[in-house]
Design a protein around this motif. Structure first.
Motif, PDB file in Angstrom:
ATOM      1  N   TRP A   1       7.380  -9.940   0.626  1.00  0.00           N
ATOM      2  CA  TRP A   1       6.322  -9.310   1.411  1.00  0.00           C
ATOM      3  C   TRP A   1       6.543  -7.819   1.621  1.00  0.00           C
ATOM      4  O   TRP A   1       5.605  -7.065   1.814  1.00  0.00           O
ATOM      5  CB  TRP A   1       6.240 -10.034   2.749  1.00  0.00           C
ATOM      6  N   PHE A   2       7.805  -7.369   1.615  1.00  0.00           N
ATOM      7  CA  PHE A   2       8.082  -5.957   1.905  1.00  0.00           C
ATOM      8  C   PHE A   2       9.295  -5.516   1.106  1.00  0.00           C
ATOM      9  O   PHE A   2      10.433  -5.711   1.541  1.00  0.00           O
ATOM     10  CB  PHE A   2       8.331  -5.766   3.407  1.00  0.00           C
TER      11      PHE A   2
ATOM     12  N   LYS B   1       2.092  -1.003   0.057  1.00  0.00           N
ATOM     13  CA  LYS B   1       1.689  -1.112   1.457  1.00  0.00           C
ATOM     14  C   LYS B   1       1.040   0.195   1.921  1.00  0.00           C
ATOM     15  O   LYS B   1       1.516   1.293   1.598  1.00  0.00           O
ATOM     16  CB  LYS B   1       2.916  -1.397   2.325  1.00  0.00           C
TER      17      LYS B   1
ATOM     18  N   LYS C   1       0.914   2.230   4.806  1.00  0.00           N
ATOM     19  CA  LYS C   1       1.770   2.260   5.990  1.00  0.00           C
ATOM     20  C   LYS C   1       1.357   3.335   6.989  1.00  0.00           C
ATOM     21  O   LYS C   1       0.728   4.332   6.635  1.00  0.00           O
ATOM     22  CB  LYS C   1       3.222   2.491   5.572  1.00  0.00           C
TER      23      LYS C   1
ATOM     24  N   GLU D   1       4.634  -5.250  -2.364  1.00  0.00           N
ATOM     25  CA  GLU D   1       4.758  -6.698  -2.440  1.00  0.00           C
ATOM     26  C   GLU D   1       5.119  -7.050  -3.881  1.00  0.00           C
ATOM     27  O   GLU D   1       4.504  -6.552  -4.818  1.00  0.00           O
ATOM     28  CB  GLU D   1       3.449  -7.370  -2.033  1.00  0.00           C
TER      29      GLU D   1
END
Length: 552
Positions: free
Chosen positions: A211-212, A254, A256, A266
């Protein structure tokens, strides 16, 4: 046009060497590091203060990375394009040893030297510090496998920045990343569902979604996946030894709040080839030291943002006139500036002290290792939590001029929350401190001894230590709900006293006095700028005001 005559505006803060900040210079002098380390710090600090370096940070921030999933023919490439300024920032960081260099540096202050340089160079741009920090942190985790460490550590510590996707062992230097969290778990990595199947030849095939994953153009990634015996750490190269691309699909970057110069993504693994690092089922244990290293950099990064904010605010106040006199001469502004400066000095002092403990721990000092473990846990929570409110107040010192992007203050404001979130948000960090206390009670005893060693110099500090001891005695380790409910207060008090102990023993007397009065005694305010009477704000503000050469 006379209506456009510009007056009462502040000149750019250019030419000041952040390594000359008193709290930095005094720590370096007190450490006793050799002349080579001092020279490296001074040289990099001078470079960080130049208009050219500051512009590189501006360009990297203004032109975020761009994901390119396919080439013109439709082939999957999964590459991220960065502004050239980013690569120049990375090159400078690597060539000056801000990455994994200390692990190959025999000097007794190698980690402290690196920490000071990391903090000094961080004034230019925070985003590229992420892959630099991960590379630093990867080495101790990789040492769980002697063969992998022997192959890759020399390139991770090499002072050569060599971007581009090529077989790792053919490059002059390597950058490492981390690929841990998943959408369903976040900090709860034991909830990871990514699987790893052994292939019978020592390798594994990993399948799952991360996910990150920051800095996806890194050469190597430490990742967690569920092997047959449980959660395990793996080494995943972007390019395989034979030069072919590993399966490493970038789903998206992302969008951010901050950290714009750094790409976070991702990642989809689909039969991705990986090598196990450490035993199966021991993934968390393997990455513990890596987490400690990145948490140290979170503290250093927050301290850097604080010093940058204070420097900008104090510089602005020295030149800006309001209501008939300079802002720096007005009592309330001086109170705010001094309070911000005290916070920045406390954060910097404890961050560099933790780096010194890293050096001592690397030499086999068991007490330093215990003190570092509990000190990192409580400090990561407290210092990084103070970052966002500090950035907001520093921005406000510039008024409307601080709210525009050209001042660089909004960048600090956006960046500050990341340090508290990365490697465990506030609650996770506070709970980790409780975990350290429960699993290593001797670390609490060592910390309390450290706090007691500073008693006798300031009655306010002494009273706060006694109060903490009473609190600790009243805790029931068996009542975990009650412990967790109070975790933030307990951990925050421990961290504040740790800062106080260092300032009382080693800090500037005016800063130590202000800290004890405002953070440990009954004068504590809810906002910055509430220092009580008797504090030497003049000296504190003078220490915080950057010295700009006349030729700048």
């Amino acid at each position: 046009m006379s209506t456009h005559e510009v007056t009462n505006q502040v000149p750019p803060l250019v030419g000041a060497n952040p390594a000359e900040a008193p709290v930095i210079a005094e720590t370096v002098a007190r450490s006793g590091m050799d002349a080579s380390g001092v020279e490296e710090i001074t040289t990099l600090g001078a470079l960080a203060g130049t208009a050219e370096s500051l512009e590189l940070g501006d360009l990297a921030e203004a032109h975020p990375p761009v994901l390119r999933t396919h080439d013109r023919y439709g082939n999957r490439v999964d590459e991220v394009a960065y502004d050239p300024a980013y690569h120049r920032l990375m090159q400078t960081a690597v060539e000056h040893g801000l990455h994994a260099a200390p692990w190959a540096d025999p000097r007794p202050h190698a980690h402290l030297i690196r920490a000071v340089k990391f903090s000094v160079w961080g004034h230019v741009d925070a985003g590229h510090g992420c892959p630099i920090s991960m590379t630093y942190a990867a080495v101790p985790a990789l040492r769980a496998d002697a063969a992998l460490a022997a192959a890759y550590e020399p390139l991770l510590t090499a002072p050569a920045y060599d971007p581009g996707l090529r077989a790792p062992l053919t490059k002059r230097g390597l950058i490492a990343g981390m690929s841990m969290t998943e959408k369903q778990g976040g900090s709860d990595v034991r909830a990871n569902t990514t699987s790893a199947l052994p292939q019978g030849d020592g390798t594994y095939r990993i399948t799952g979604h991360k996910w990150f994953t920051s800095a996806p153009m890194s050469d190597l990634f430490l990742t967690l996946a569920q092997a047959p015996e449980g959660l395990t750490c793996f080494l995943v190269p972007r390019v395989l030894p034979d030069g072919t691309r590993n399966t490493f699909t970038l789903q998206r970057l992302k969008d951010k709040l901050g950290n714009h110069s750094n790409a976070s993504s991702e990642v989809e693994y689909d039969g991705t080839l990986a090598w196990r690092v450490g035993d199966e089922g021991r993934g968390v244990r393997t990455i513990v030291e890596m987490v400690n290293m990145t948490r140290l950099d979170c503290v250093l990064g927050t301290a850097t943002l604080m010093r940058t904010g204070v420097a900008q605010a104090a510089h602005h106040a020295a030149y800006r006139t309001a209501f008939g006199r300079p802002l720096s001469d007005q009592p309330l502004m001086r109170n705010v500036l001094a309070d911000l400066a005290v916070e920045a000095e406390a954060a910097t002092t404890v961050g560099l002290w933790l780096a010194e403990l890293t050096d001592a721990s690397a030499r086999g000092d068991e007490r330093a290792g215990l003190l570092r473990r509990i000190g990192l846990a409580v400090t990561k929570y407290h210092v990084c939590k103070r970052g966002p409110v500090h950035a907001a107040e520093a921005l406000e010192c510039l008024g409307g001029n601080g709210y525009v992007e050209e001042s660089r203050m909004p960048r600090l404001y956006r960046e500050a929350p990341l340090m508290s979130i990365w490697e465990g948000s506030g609650n996770v960090a506070a709970l980790d401190a409780l975990r350290a206390m429960a699993r290593q009670p001797e670390s609490v005893a060592v910390l309390l001894d450290e706090l007691r060693s500073a008693t006798g110099a300031d009655p306010r500090y002494d009273a706060a230590v006694a109060e903490l001891e009473r609190t600790m005695l009243g805790l029931d380790p068996g009542d975990q709900d009650a412990m967790q409910f109070r975790a933030r207060r307990i951990v925050g008090d421990m961290a504040t006293l740790l800062q106080g102990s260092l300032l009382v023993r080693h800090g500037d007397p005016a800063v130590a006095d202000a800290f004890c009065a405002s953070r440990l005694a009954g004068e504590r305010g809810d906002v910055f700028g509430t220092l009580g009477p008797g504090v030497d704000v003049g000296r504190i503000v003078e220490r915080a005001t950057p010295k700009v050469p006349e030729t700048a």
